[in-house]
Design a protein around this motif. Structure first.
Motif, mmCIF file in Angstrom:
data_model
loop_
_atom_site.group_PDB
_atom_site.id
_atom_site.type_symbol
_atom_site.label_atom_id
_atom_site.label_comp_id
_atom_site.label_asym_id
_atom_site.label_seq_id
_atom_site.Cartn_x
_atom_site.Cartn_y
_atom_site.Cartn_z
ATOM 1 N N ILE A 249 0.849 -1.196 0.000
ATOM 2 C CA ILE A 249 0.000 0.000 0.000
ATOM 3 C C ILE A 249 0.888 1.251 0.000
ATOM 4 O O ILE A 249 1.835 1.333 0.784
ATOM 5 C CB ILE A 249 -0.911 0.015 1.248
ATOM 6 C CG1 ILE A 249 -1.871 -1.178 1.228
ATOM 7 C CG2 ILE A 249 -1.694 1.316 1.340
ATOM 8 C CD1 ILE A 249 -2.651 -1.341 2.513
ATOM 9 N N PRO A 250 0.610 2.227 -0.853
ATOM 10 C CA PRO A 250 1.394 3.471 -0.831
ATOM 11 C C PRO A 250 1.234 4.187 0.505
ATOM 12 O O PRO A 250 0.117 4.340 1.010
ATOM 13 C CB PRO A 250 0.791 4.294 -1.979
ATOM 14 C CG PRO A 250 0.103 3.307 -2.852
ATOM 15 C CD PRO A 250 -0.396 2.235 -1.937
ATOM 16 N N TYR A 251 2.331 4.627 1.067
ATOM 17 C CA TYR A 251 2.282 5.335 2.348
ATOM 18 C C TYR A 251 3.509 6.219 2.474
ATOM 19 O O TYR A 251 4.475 6.088 1.709
ATOM 20 C CB TYR A 251 2.241 4.340 3.516
ATOM 21 C CG TYR A 251 3.560 3.624 3.763
ATOM 22 C CD1 TYR A 251 4.451 4.080 4.740
ATOM 23 C CD2 TYR A 251 3.927 2.517 3.012
ATOM 24 C CE1 TYR A 251 5.654 3.442 4.968
ATOM 25 C CE2 TYR A 251 5.129 1.871 3.225
ATOM 26 C CZ TYR A 251 5.990 2.337 4.204
ATOM 27 O OH TYR A 251 7.196 1.703 4.418
ATOM 28 N N VAL A 252 3.476 7.122 3.426
ATOM 29 C CA VAL A 252 4.637 7.937 3.751
ATOM 30 C C VAL A 252 4.875 7.861 5.248
ATOM 31 O O VAL A 252 3.963 7.576 6.027
ATOM 32 C CB VAL A 252 4.464 9.409 3.318
ATOM 33 C CG1 VAL A 252 4.485 9.521 1.803
ATOM 34 C CG2 VAL A 252 3.183 9.989 3.879
ATOM 35 N N LEU A 253 6.105 8.132 5.644
ATOM 36 C CA LEU A 253 6.499 8.070 7.050
ATOM 37 C C LEU A 253 6.705 9.473 7.606
ATOM 38 O O LEU A 253 7.194 10.369 6.910
ATOM 39 C CB LEU A 253 7.816 7.295 7.199
ATOM 40 C CG LEU A 253 7.793 5.788 6.983
ATOM 41 C CD1 LEU A 253 9.224 5.246 6.968
ATOM 42 C CD2 LEU A 253 6.977 5.094 8.066
ATOM 43 N N GLU A 254 6.334 9.641 8.857
ATOM 44 C CA GLU A 254 6.625 10.865 9.592
ATOM 45 C C GLU A 254 7.248 10.484 10.928
ATOM 46 O O GLU A 254 6.615 9.823 11.744
ATOM 47 C CB GLU A 254 5.362 11.695 9.829
ATOM 48 C CG GLU A 254 4.814 12.376 8.596
ATOM 49 C CD GLU A 254 5.689 13.522 8.100
ATOM 50 O OE1 GLU A 254 6.656 13.883 8.813
ATOM 51 O OE2 GLU A 254 5.392 14.044 7.013
ATOM 52 N N LYS A 255 8.487 10.876 11.133
ATOM 53 C CA LYS A 255 9.191 10.530 12.364
ATOM 54 C C LYS A 255 8.770 11.449 13.504
ATOM 55 O O LYS A 255 8.673 12.665 13.339
ATOM 56 C CB LYS A 255 10.702 10.603 12.158
ATOM 57 C CG LYS A 255 11.504 10.019 13.311
ATOM 58 C CD LYS A 255 12.972 9.900 12.945
ATOM 59 C CE LYS A 255 13.748 9.182 14.042
ATOM 60 N NZ LYS A 255 15.180 8.989 13.663
ATOM 61 N N VAL A 256 8.539 10.848 14.662
ATOM 62 C CA VAL A 256 8.114 11.592 15.845
ATOM 63 C C VAL A 256 9.234 11.580 16.873
ATOM 64 O O VAL A 256 9.845 10.539 17.132
ATOM 65 C CB VAL A 256 6.841 10.974 16.459
ATOM 66 C CG1 VAL A 256 6.437 11.708 17.733
ATOM 67 C CG2 VAL A 256 5.699 10.983 15.440
ATOM 68 N N ASN A 257 9.522 12.722 17.447
ATOM 69 C CA ASN A 257 10.453 12.815 18.566
ATOM 70 C C ASN A 257 9.635 12.697 19.846
ATOM 71 O O ASN A 257 8.913 13.619 20.220
ATOM 72 C CB ASN A 257 11.216 14.149 18.527
ATOM 73 C CG ASN A 257 12.286 14.234 19.596
ATOM 74 O OD1 ASN A 257 12.100 13.775 20.728
ATOM 75 N ND2 ASN A 257 13.417 14.828 19.256
ATOM 76 N N LEU A 258 9.728 11.543 20.492
ATOM 77 C CA LEU A 258 8.895 11.297 21.668
ATOM 78 C C LEU A 258 9.408 12.013 22.917
ATOM 79 O O LEU A 258 8.691 12.080 23.917
ATOM 80 C CB LEU A 258 8.790 9.793 21.929
ATOM 81 C CG LEU A 258 7.994 9.008 20.886
ATOM 82 C CD1 LEU A 258 7.995 7.520 21.223
ATOM 83 C CD2 LEU A 258 6.573 9.518 20.774
ATOM 84 N N ASP A 259 10.620 12.528 22.866
ATOM 85 C CA ASP A 259 11.119 13.311 23.995
ATOM 86 C C ASP A 259 10.522 14.717 23.983
ATOM 87 O O ASP A 259 10.108 15.241 25.015
ATOM 88 C CB ASP A 259 12.639 13.387 23.966
ATOM 89 C CG ASP A 259 13.302 12.071 24.351
ATOM 90 O OD1 ASP A 259 12.744 11.367 25.214
ATOM 91 O OD2 ASP A 259 14.349 11.738 23.773
ATOM 92 N N THR A 260 10.489 15.324 22.785
ATOM 93 C CA THR A 260 9.978 16.693 22.667
ATOM 94 C C THR A 260 8.524 16.738 22.225
ATOM 95 O O THR A 260 7.919 17.812 22.189
ATOM 96 C CB THR A 260 10.818 17.486 21.654
ATOM 97 O OG1 THR A 260 10.717 16.853 20.362
ATOM 98 C CG2 THR A 260 12.274 17.526 22.085
#
Length: 232
Positions: free
Chosen positions: A44-55
């Motif tokens: 399935i086409p998708y994109v990633l978004e990285k999350v900084n769980l500290d901030t």
């Protein structure tokens, strides 16, 4: 911004002629690796978004405005808004692909087995790995918290290890959504330095999953996870 209004995030990809239907918010090595694997397996086409769980931030700003729960995964879709909770996200992805064995036909015997495993991994393994004594928003990262977690997860890991005694995967001996979630757990076992001696079947499962091309792509895409060294 309304966290359930995501059309703007998909428009730029639609304009490039690529139909993007999902955006996965993830943190390297976390439980969000499970839906990441299933997306890679599905095609399935998708994109990633990285999350900084500290901030509590991502490329678009305040992550809490998108997911007030403050953790990953979150899956933004162009039709069903933002979904959270790993087991739910996995089932949703499984329903979007023509690979029906990822999540079997609703109310079939296999479906209920998959649902049982998804819930067991979520409640008995995933949550028990998250020690209340850890420092920061991560896995156990002190000697005491690692010991505490191991005592809690040991009987649960033995239960899963026994279930894999005569099969390669959890349901019908073929890869499905619960296996992607279970790999998160075996990956945590390795990262925490726990001994696989009591879990030979889980060790074989982990090795088998690492041979899958989708898993290899995910590990390369996510890169190095956060440190588990004891923090001050």
């Amino acid at each position: 911004m309304n966290p359930f209004s995501f059309n703007c995030y998909f428009d730029e990809y639609k304009n490039k002629g690529r139909r993007i239907v999902m955006k996965l918010f993830y943190a390297a090595g976390s439980s969000s690796m499970a839906p990441h694997i299933l997306l890679e397996e599905s095609g399935i086409p998708y994109v990633l978004e990285k999350v900084n769980l500290d901030t509590k931030t991502w490329n678009g700003g305040d992550y809490n405005s998108l997911n007030p729960k403050s953790y990953v995964p979150a899956l933004a879709t162009d039709s069903d808004g933002v979904l959270t909770e790993c087991a739910v996200v996995l089932e949703y992805i499984g329903r979007q692909t023509n690979k029906e064995h990822f999540i079997d036909e609703y109310r079939s015997k296999s479906y209920w087995k998959q649902r049982m495993w998804l819930n067991y991994i979520a409640t008995e393994l995933h949550k028990n790995f998250i020690s209340p004594f850890r420092k920061g928003n991560w896995l156990p990262n002190t000697a005491d918290s690692k010991s505490f977690v191991y005592k809690r997860v040991l009987p649960r890991l033995k239960f899963v290890d026994n279930a894999l005694k005569q099969q390669d995967y959890l349901v019908n001996n073929e890869f499905s959504a619960p296996d992607a979630y279970l790999f998160v757990i075996t990956n945590w076992i390795k990262r925490l330095g726990y001994n696989f001696d009591d879990f030979k079947n889980l060790q074989s499962f982990d090795a088998r999953m690492r041979e899958r091309s989708a898993v290899q792509r995910v590990l390369r895409q996510e890169g190095k996870a956060h440190t588990l060294q004891e923090k001050d």
